[in-house]
Design an enzyme around this catalytic site. Sequence first.
Site, PDB file in Angstrom:
ATOM      1  N   TYR A 142       0.811  -1.081  -0.082  1.00 38.17           N
ATOM      2  CA  TYR A 142      -0.082  -0.140  -0.269  1.00 38.17           C
ATOM      3  C   TYR A 142       0.881   1.481  -0.442  1.00 38.17           C
ATOM      4  O   TYR A 142      -0.270   2.252  -0.185  1.00 38.17           O
ATOM      5  CB  TYR A 142      -1.004   0.097   0.929  1.00 38.17           C
ATOM      6  CG  TYR A 142      -2.020  -0.645   0.885  1.00 38.17           C
ATOM      7  CD1 TYR A 142      -1.885  -2.074   0.986  1.00 38.17           C
ATOM      8  CD2 TYR A 142      -3.593  -0.427   1.029  1.00 38.17           C
ATOM      9  CE1 TYR A 142      -3.230  -3.131   0.816  1.00 38.17           C
ATOM     10  CE2 TYR A 142      -4.564  -0.718   0.507  1.00 38.17           C
ATOM     11  CZ  TYR A 142      -4.361  -1.962   0.583  1.00 38.17           C
ATOM     12  OH  TYR A 142      -5.877  -3.139   0.669  1.00 38.17           O
ATOM     13  N   LYS A 201       4.302 -14.645   3.337  1.00 39.00           N
ATOM     14  CA  LYS A 201       4.652 -15.874   2.055  1.00 39.00           C
ATOM     15  C   LYS A 201       5.732 -15.474   2.119  1.00 39.00           C
ATOM     16  O   LYS A 201       6.405 -15.126   0.446  1.00 39.00           O
ATOM     17  CB  LYS A 201       3.724 -14.296   0.801  1.00 39.00           C
ATOM     18  CG  LYS A 201       3.520 -15.830  -0.270  1.00 39.00           C
ATOM     19  CD  LYS A 201       2.860 -16.959   0.340  1.00 39.00           C
ATOM     20  CE  LYS A 201       3.048 -18.146  -1.219  1.00 39.00           C
ATOM     21  NZ  LYS A 201       2.343 -18.869  -1.149  1.00 39.00           N
ATOM     22  N   ASP A 233      -1.387 -18.408   2.031  1.00 45.03           N
ATOM     23  CA  ASP A 233      -2.635 -19.210   1.643  1.00 45.03           C
ATOM     24  C   ASP A 233      -3.182 -20.157   2.441  1.00 45.03           C
ATOM     25  O   ASP A 233      -4.581 -20.491   2.239  1.00 45.03           O
ATOM     26  CB  ASP A 233      -2.163 -19.900  -0.101  1.00 45.03           C
ATOM     27  CG  ASP A 233      -0.995 -20.675   0.533  1.00 45.03           C
ATOM     28  OD1 ASP A 233       0.353 -20.694   1.506  1.00 45.03           O
ATOM     29  OD2 ASP A 233      -0.612 -21.285  -0.621  1.00 45.03           O
ATOM     30  N   ASP A 257      -5.446  -6.720   4.287  1.00 45.71           N
ATOM     31  CA  ASP A 257      -6.905  -6.471   3.547  1.00 45.71           C
ATOM     32  C   ASP A 257      -8.135  -8.012   3.109  1.00 45.71           C
ATOM     33  O   ASP A 257      -9.230  -8.129   3.550  1.00 45.71           O
ATOM     34  CB  ASP A 257      -6.455  -5.861   2.184  1.00 45.71           C
ATOM     35  CG  ASP A 257      -7.521  -5.128   1.423  1.00 45.71           C
ATOM     36  OD1 ASP A 257      -8.836  -5.103   1.936  1.00 45.71           O
ATOM     37  OD2 ASP A 257      -7.402  -5.528   0.219  1.00 45.71           O
ATOM     38  N   ASP A 261     -11.512  -9.504   4.700  1.00 47.28           N
ATOM     39  CA  ASP A 261     -12.507  -9.661   4.042  1.00 47.28           C
ATOM     40  C   ASP A 261     -13.185 -10.835   4.323  1.00 47.28           C
ATOM     41  O   ASP A 261     -15.035 -11.601   4.945  1.00 47.28           O
ATOM     42  CB  ASP A 261     -13.273  -9.709   2.505  1.00 47.28           C
ATOM     43  CG  ASP A 261     -13.353  -8.631   2.523  1.00 47.28           C
ATOM     44  OD1 ASP A 261     -12.545  -7.676   3.376  1.00 47.28           O
ATOM     45  OD2 ASP A 261     -14.067  -7.693   0.895  1.00 47.28           O
TER      46      ASP A 261
HETATM   47  C1  IPM Z   1     -10.357  -2.149   3.898  1.00 51.14           C
HETATM   48  C2  IPM Z   1     -10.441  -0.964   2.578  1.00 51.14           C
HETATM   49  C3  IPM Z   1      -9.836   0.052   1.574  1.00 51.14           C
HETATM   50  C4  IPM Z   1      -7.650  -0.943   1.753  1.00 51.14           C
HETATM   51  C5  IPM Z   1      -9.786   0.053   0.762  1.00 51.14           C
HETATM   52  C6  IPM Z   1     -11.092   0.814   1.055  1.00 51.14           C
HETATM   53  C7  IPM Z   1      -8.929   1.212   0.083  1.00 51.14           C
HETATM   54  O1  IPM Z   1     -10.574  -2.596   2.136  1.00 51.14           O
HETATM   55  O2  IPM Z   1     -10.884  -0.764   5.103  1.00 51.14           O
HETATM   56  O3  IPM Z   1      -9.817  -2.925   4.247  1.00 51.14           O
HETATM   57  O4  IPM Z   1      -8.057  -1.648   0.879  1.00 51.14           O
HETATM   58  O5  IPM Z   1      -7.557  -1.058   3.047  1.00 51.14           O
HETATM   59 MG    MG Z   2     -10.815  -4.378   2.280  1.00 47.83          MG
END
Ligand code: IPM
Ligand code: MG
Length: 363
Positions: A142, A201, A233, A257, A261
Amino acid sequence: MARAPGQPYRIGVLGGDGIGPEVLDQGLRVLDAVAAQEGIQYERVDYPYSGAYYLETGKLVPPEVIEEWRGLDAVLLGAIGHPDVEAGLVERSVILGLRFGLDLYVNLRPIKLYSEHLGPLKNKGPDDLDFIVVRENTEGLYSQIGGRRAVGTTDEIATVTGIYTYKGVERVIRYAFELARKRAAARGPGGRPARLTLVDKANAIRPHQIWRDIFAKVGAEFPDVEQEGAYVDACCMWMIKNPEWFDVIVTTNLFGDIITDLGAMLQGGMGIAASGNIHPGKTSMFEPIHGSAPKHAGKNVACPIGAIMAVGMMLDHVGEEKAAKKVDDAVARLLQSGRVPSLDARSGISTSAMGDMVLEELG
Ligand code: IPM
Ligand code: MG
């Protein structure tokens, strides 16, 4: 954090785009209620930055506003992202502006299943799903280092460089070890021991070895914490197969990140997942991890629980642990009551009705 004792907290509020403002409104209703119960005073400072504001004014976050944010006690963010704005432009300005500008090096993302009926995994219940991800939040892929040449031609080259500094890796690993110790202490004697899993990784991306080396070095100071390494992974596989193995995970920015999710889905969906972007002892930012979900915007259908949990995390960070626990307990009671069938836009419970239900539980 600039607050003098007895002074109200000053909380920056950025509703942002899409469902951001509506879910954050519910978070703020819960904040008002718990603040009244606990005698907490706060002042709200609103900021307009969003994709919609950019389309209207051409403005992103100016450097002096980042400076101003440093003087607040905390910032609450709804969501950023607008379908008519170049992908990532406003996200980088606002979200990364906060993360990098305030040096919020920890992105703390709890993954906890409150009730079995909300989870997607067979034979895995609340006892099996209770871990927390410490995502490095200021470096890695990032770092915005890279670029493109000969764009749009078949000679195009794109590069991106991941940055991992000793100081950046050490401080987040240390935070994670301390957190693992704190969680085990909260579980008490007889509870499961502290465990920290490093996710990287380092087999394919050899420079990731810096994480392994620093993990081993800092880990020597924490003999009470079980320590293991997992490649990202394999981590994804274990999160589904044996989520009960995890207690605290520490990982790079991008991997954090991605796996959070996945983690959000394990706890019932993006509608519940919250995060703290933290620099211990300094102004930090709290947000639900979901995005702006434009298709649900303005319809009063988005689940506000993630935004409400973000408010809880903020209270904890500023030292209002009792109020934070009240928010967490209210959400836990609601989700365990069976009255909420799911944590997405199809739950049949409107955004504001879900806010009402949490307020009822708060009493
Ligand atoms: C998160 C989001 C952000 C990230 C995006 C919106 C830049 O996906 O906070 O997880 O990648 O960190
Ligand atoms: Mg995210």
